[in-house]
Write an enzyme that holds these catalytic residues in place. Structure first.
Site, PDB file in Angstrom:
ATOM      1  N   GLU A 127     -30.202  19.887  16.122  1.00  0.00           N
ATOM      2  CA  GLU A 127     -29.143  20.505  16.933  1.00  0.00           C
ATOM      3  C   GLU A 127     -29.789  21.165  18.142  1.00  0.00           C
ATOM      4  OE1 GLU A 127     -26.205  22.834  14.804  1.00  0.00           O
ATOM      5  OE2 GLU A 127     -26.097  24.274  16.444  1.00  0.00           O
ATOM      6  N   SER A 160     -29.346  27.259  13.787  1.00  0.00           N
ATOM      7  CA  SER A 160     -29.511  26.081  12.915  1.00  0.00           C
ATOM      8  C   SER A 160     -30.341  25.039  13.656  1.00  0.00           C
ATOM      9  CB  SER A 160     -28.161  25.467  12.572  1.00  0.00           C
ATOM     10  OG  SER A 160     -27.403  26.383  11.832  1.00  0.00           O
ATOM     11  N   ARG A 198     -20.598  19.981  17.585  1.00  0.00           N
ATOM     12  CA  ARG A 198     -21.816  20.288  18.372  1.00  0.00           C
ATOM     13  C   ARG A 198     -22.091  19.249  19.454  1.00  0.00           C
ATOM     14  NH1 ARG A 198     -20.098  23.515  16.057  1.00  0.00           N
ATOM     15  NH2 ARG A 198     -20.939  24.766  14.372  1.00  0.00           N
TER      16      ARG A 198
END
Ligand SMILES: Cc1cc2nc3c(=O)[nH]c(=O)nc-3n(C[C@H](O)[C@H](O)[C@H](O)COP(=O)(O)OP(=O)(O)OC[C@H]3O[C@@H](n4cnc5c(N)ncnc54)[C@H](O)[C@@H]3O)c2cc1C
Length: 306
Positions: free
Chosen positions: A300, A230, A180
């Site tokens: 995130e 998420s 990520r």
């Protein structure tokens, strides 16, 4: 230049049908949250992006790049300056020297649409991406991934606009793609397009995988509510959702924002959630998990306009 002057001047450099003022960002984020962008320009063209960025630099106007807004929490107060929304789709293909087919895809293309299209045509490698709701540009920035696959596995290179207006073609390692993460945001690059290398596979096996992953998402994820996927990155050796659940936070609510009862890794908008609600919830979750397990959950989701 006075505030209102730049808003007049920008109208002479960008088509009016793709230029908006006081545009509610709640319309452009999957969280359905966010106050107005002072100015909002839609494009998927490198020259237009370059012109908008150099305009903003000359005028001292802050600018921000977004894709599909599927990983964003935008402030209730909105965003000062210009939001450049990469939207639109251009896809071309040619045989690569490696025996694979190389697809060049513009940044504004929806990743899921592109991935579903190539899977349908019998190419394997992007099955994992068929349910990820971002743009190709956003997917490169985030090195989006799911079910064991990541963008970096299939990315040959991406064309990026640099701070000084040049264009570079960079490989995955040059973009420092990892979990990520990429260096795109810190280097102030703008992703213009990406090239993927795919090979033909067994059409039935591809379809089976796509259907299986889609079923898993529907079973496990609260897709019936607005969210940004998420909320937290996976801390090494743990799952954010499990840590949150183990703290008894399943269903924990602040205003209209809630830790999803279906999947504790998702913060959802139960209706009328504000960015303040989500921030309050994220802060409370982080504190509880830190106190209980000594692990700081890193968001995130990216924050814009705070
Ligand atoms: C229901 C749901 C499920 C999800 N599942 C997954 C999943 O399985 N795996 C996963 O990885 N993610 C998942 N996500 C999160 C999200 O889809 C990804 O992070 C996606 O890659 C974000 O792309 P975007 O175009 O929406 O980017 P945005 O949210 O618009 O932007 C994200 C960041 O990228 C920057 N950015 C966007 N485009 C560009 C560009 N062209 N150039 C430079 N910077 C740019 C923005 O400035 C921002 O910092 C999910 C989200 C939702 C809502």
């Amino acid at each position: 230049m006075a505030q209102s002057d730049w808003k007049t001047a920008i109208q002479s450099i960008h088509p009016s049908e793709r230029l908006f003022f006081d545009e509610p960002m709640a319309k452009h984020t999957t969280f359905r949250i966010g106050g107005p962008a002072e100015c909002y320009a839609v494009t998927d063209d490198g020259n237009e992006v370059r012109a908008l960025v150099s305009f903003c630099k000359e005028q001292g106007v802050p600018y921000h790049i977004i894709g599909n807004g599927s990983n964003l929490l935008v402030s209730d107060d909105g965003i000062e300056g210009l939001v450049i929304r990469m939207e639109g789709s251009r896809i071309s293909e040619e045989p690569g020297a490696d025996g694979k087919v190389h697809f060049r895809v513009s940044a504004g293309t929806l990743l899921s649409g592109f991935a579903k299209g190539v899977c349908k045509d019998g190419y394997t490698g992007l099955e994992f991406a068929t349910g990820i709701p971002g743009s190709v540009g956003g997917a490169v920035v985030m090195n989006a991934g799911a079910y064991g696959g990541e963008i970096k596995d299939r990315l040959v290179s991406a064309d990026v606009l640099t701070k000084d207006g040049g264009v570079l073609t960079l490989t995955g390692p040059e973009l420092e793609l990892s979990y990520r993460h990429s260096n795109v945001t810190e280097r102030e690059y703008i992703v213009l397009s990406a090239e993927f290398a795919l090979e033909k596979g067994d059409p039935e096996a591809i379809k089976e995988t796509v259907d299986e992953l889609s079923g898993k998402r529907k079973d496990k994820q609260p897709l019936e509510y607005p969210s940004a996927g998420s909320t937290f990155k996976r801390p090494e050796g743990y799952f954010a959702g499990k840590l949150i659940d183990d703290c008894g936070l399943r269903g924990f609510t602040v205003g209209g924002a809630q830790v999803s009862e279906k999947h504790c890794g998702f913060v959802i908008n139960r209706g009328g959630a504000t960015a303040e609600d989500v921030l309050g919830l994220i802060g409370a979750v982080q504190k509880t998990v830190l106190d209980r397990f000594g692990i700081l959950l890193e968001p995130e989701v990216r924050f814009l306009g705070f």
